[in-house]
Design an enzyme around this catalytic site. Structure first.
Site, PDB file in Angstrom:
ATOM      1  N   ASN A 118      59.892  21.916  34.427  1.00  9.31           N
ATOM      2  CA  ASN A 118      60.976  22.839  34.081  1.00  9.31           C
ATOM      3  C   ASN A 118      60.398  24.247  34.042  1.00  9.31           C
ATOM      4  OD1 ASN A 118      63.394  23.930  33.230  1.00  9.31           O
ATOM      5  ND2 ASN A 118      63.149  23.315  31.099  1.00  9.31           N
TER       6      ASN A 118
ATOM      7  N   CYS B  62      66.314  26.665  37.066  1.00 12.45           N
ATOM      8  CA  CYS B  62      67.400  27.573  36.694  1.00 12.45           C
ATOM      9  C   CYS B  62      67.713  28.557  37.817  1.00 12.45           C
ATOM     10  CB  CYS B  62      67.061  28.334  35.417  1.00 12.45           C
ATOM     11  SG  CYS B  62      65.562  29.340  35.532  1.00 12.45           S
TER      12      CYS B  62
ATOM     13  N   GLU C  33      71.644  25.115  35.730  1.00  9.29           N
ATOM     14  CA  GLU C  33      70.428  24.336  35.932  1.00  9.29           C
ATOM     15  C   GLU C  33      70.685  23.290  37.010  1.00  9.29           C
ATOM     16  OE1 GLU C  33      67.527  24.731  34.410  1.00  9.29           O
ATOM     17  OE2 GLU C  33      67.979  25.986  32.664  1.00  9.29           O
TER      18      GLU C  33
END
Length: 470
Positions: free
Chosen positions: A389, A417, A463
């Site tokens: 992430n 993102c 996301e």
């Protein structure tokens, strides 16, 4: 329609500060005011736009659309991004691709359970306002005159909670009463800079004030720190009911706690948030998803996508305060998290203990330095899955090397993102053909499934969770 070129007083104007939806069109016109210089106003569908509307178009570009329309727009955008990725991969792999269809399932976007006022962290800038006052606290927009900017209050922005705006307005009143100048440009001097506000679902509030010391002595700075605390605890700012006041002295635009420590001037050192039944400690500089409700939806989605590897080992890269690993820990044998920010690692370790989680280990350092040594020495229990992430900058190429070249990693869950940015390069390196030039010798991953999750209502961002397998 994305920001582009529009007509302005007979000339072509590139608009980068406004995002115009398919239903609307924007033009810029010139008019001569009482002063000799020309002033520009902005028209949207024939109506003059206020600066507040322009700010809303910059910060929350989709605010004019209904939420269902926003989700549809984002779904189509993610489809186009994934189609672009598939076409890139088709050029250097055996993955077949169509010009119109993504060659793997793209599930419907997961909506955010909270649509307005969802941000739990906001940073407000200090600069000249509409009235010319250099001690205005808000958000920047361009004036259309070269590189000039103006600072606008953000009270009307749909993603901002009222508490954040209240703290920003009180901070503005405080610095306007202060004898010190604001630090608008570093080479021009000045002291008062941005303020960051962090809140949780229980209503606790942390404020972090950034300050340029310039040539002030420690004793002189202490006077102003005391004044800041006095204002927010006993003066007009007490209406904010702050639980914490932090202060960071820095001569750089951004720096870490290690470079310039966050000084706790008042209150509790942390705030806490609950996600999926787990409690998390949040420090001044720790990363935590800005939308708690959508974070729960995101972590639930990741857990569902990792069902095939339950009771295995999870390698959590860019783990922050450990939210993903800890929330998935009941379904796993072991979790190993890696995070650059030392304070976030301390929070992650504390959070594991706080929640009675004993199968999580968290390591501090750059992932590109830690992973190459860690992965070969790992003794995994069950299937090994990696979840990454990263920030918008994507993963360092050495992280890509370590993940791809380790044969035991059969599943990789990539959360991005900004998938249209550096993540696209990461996808190509993870899924493309082997190349000795980049030392990518492991078997390529293949995209199997994608799920968009709306973390940021009213903005074009969301996301994207992409499952890669081999």
């Amino acid at each position: 329609m994305l920001p582009g070129v529009f007509k302005c007083a007979g000339h072509l104007l590139k608009v980068s500060v406004s995002f115009i939806t398919p239903k609307h069109s924007l033009v810029c016109v010139s008019s001569t005011g009482k002063r000799r210089r020309k002033k520009k106003s902005w028209l949207l569908d024939g109506k003059t736009m206020s600066l507040e509307e322009r700010l809303a178009d910059t910060v929350t570009p989709l605010w004019r659309l209904s939420y269902d329309e926003q989700l549809q727009w984002k779904q189509e955008r993610q489809h186009n991004i994934l189609l672009q990725m598939a076409n890139h991969l088709a050029q250097d792999s055996s993955l077949s691709a169509s010009k119109e269809e993504v060659p793997f399932p793209v599930l419907s976007i997961v909506p955010s359970p909270v649509r307005d006022g969802y941000r739990n962290k906001s940073t407000f800038s200090v600069n000249r306002g509409i009235d010319g006052n250099p001690k205005t606290v808000g958000f920047y927009i361009g004036t259309g005159k070269g590189r000039n900017i103006v600072c606008i209050h953000g009270d009307h922005l749909l993603n901002m909670p009222p508490k954040h705006n209240l703290v920003a307005r009180c901070y503005e009143d405080f610095i306007r009463a202060s004898p010190l100048k604001p630090c608008l440009l570093f080479h021009d001097g000045g002291h008062w800079r941005e303020i960051t506000v962090r809140t949780n679902s229980a209503g606790n509030t942390m404020a972090i004030v950034y300050f340029h010391p310039q040539t002030l002595s420690s004793d002189e700075i202490n006077v102003h720190k005391a004044s800041l605390v006095e204002y927010f605890t006993k003066g007009p700012g007490r209406v904010c009911q702050l639980d914490s006041i932090y202060f960071q002295e820095s001569s750089m635009t951004r720096c870490s706690h290690e470079v310039s420590p966050y000084q706790l001037l008042y209150g509790e050192p942390h705030i806490y948030e609950e996600v999926l039944g787990f409690k998390f400690r949040i420090s001044a500089d720790s990363f935590f998803q800005v939308n708690r409700g959508a974070a729960e939806a995101l972590y639930t989605t990741v857990a569902e996508l990792n069902k095939a590897s339950e009771k295995g080992t999870l390698l959590d890269v860019c783990c922050g305060t450990g939210a993903i690993g800890i929330s998935l820990s009941p379904r796993l044998k072991k979790v190993i998290g890696i995070e650059l920010i030392e304070q976030a690692v301390q929070d992650a370790k504390y959070n594991a203990t706080l929640n009675g989680v004993q199968n999580c280990e968290f390591l501090s350092g750059k992932a590109e330095l830690v992973l190459p040594k860690l992965i070969p020495a790992m003794q995994c229990e069950g299937a090994l899955t990696a979840v990454v992430n990263p920030s918008r900058a994507g993963l360092h190429y050495r992280v890509i090397q370590a993940l791809r070249n380790h044969p035991d990693i059969q599943r990789l869950i990539y959360i991005s993102c900004k998938p249209e940015g550096e993540a696209l390069r990461n996808f190509r390196e993870l899924c493309g053909k082997t190349t000795l030039k980049r030392n990518l010798t492991g078997v390529a991953f293949a995209p199997k499934l994608a799920v968009p999750v709306d973390m940021f209502p009213h903005t074009p961002h969301c996301e994207l969770v992409l499952v890669l397998e081999r």
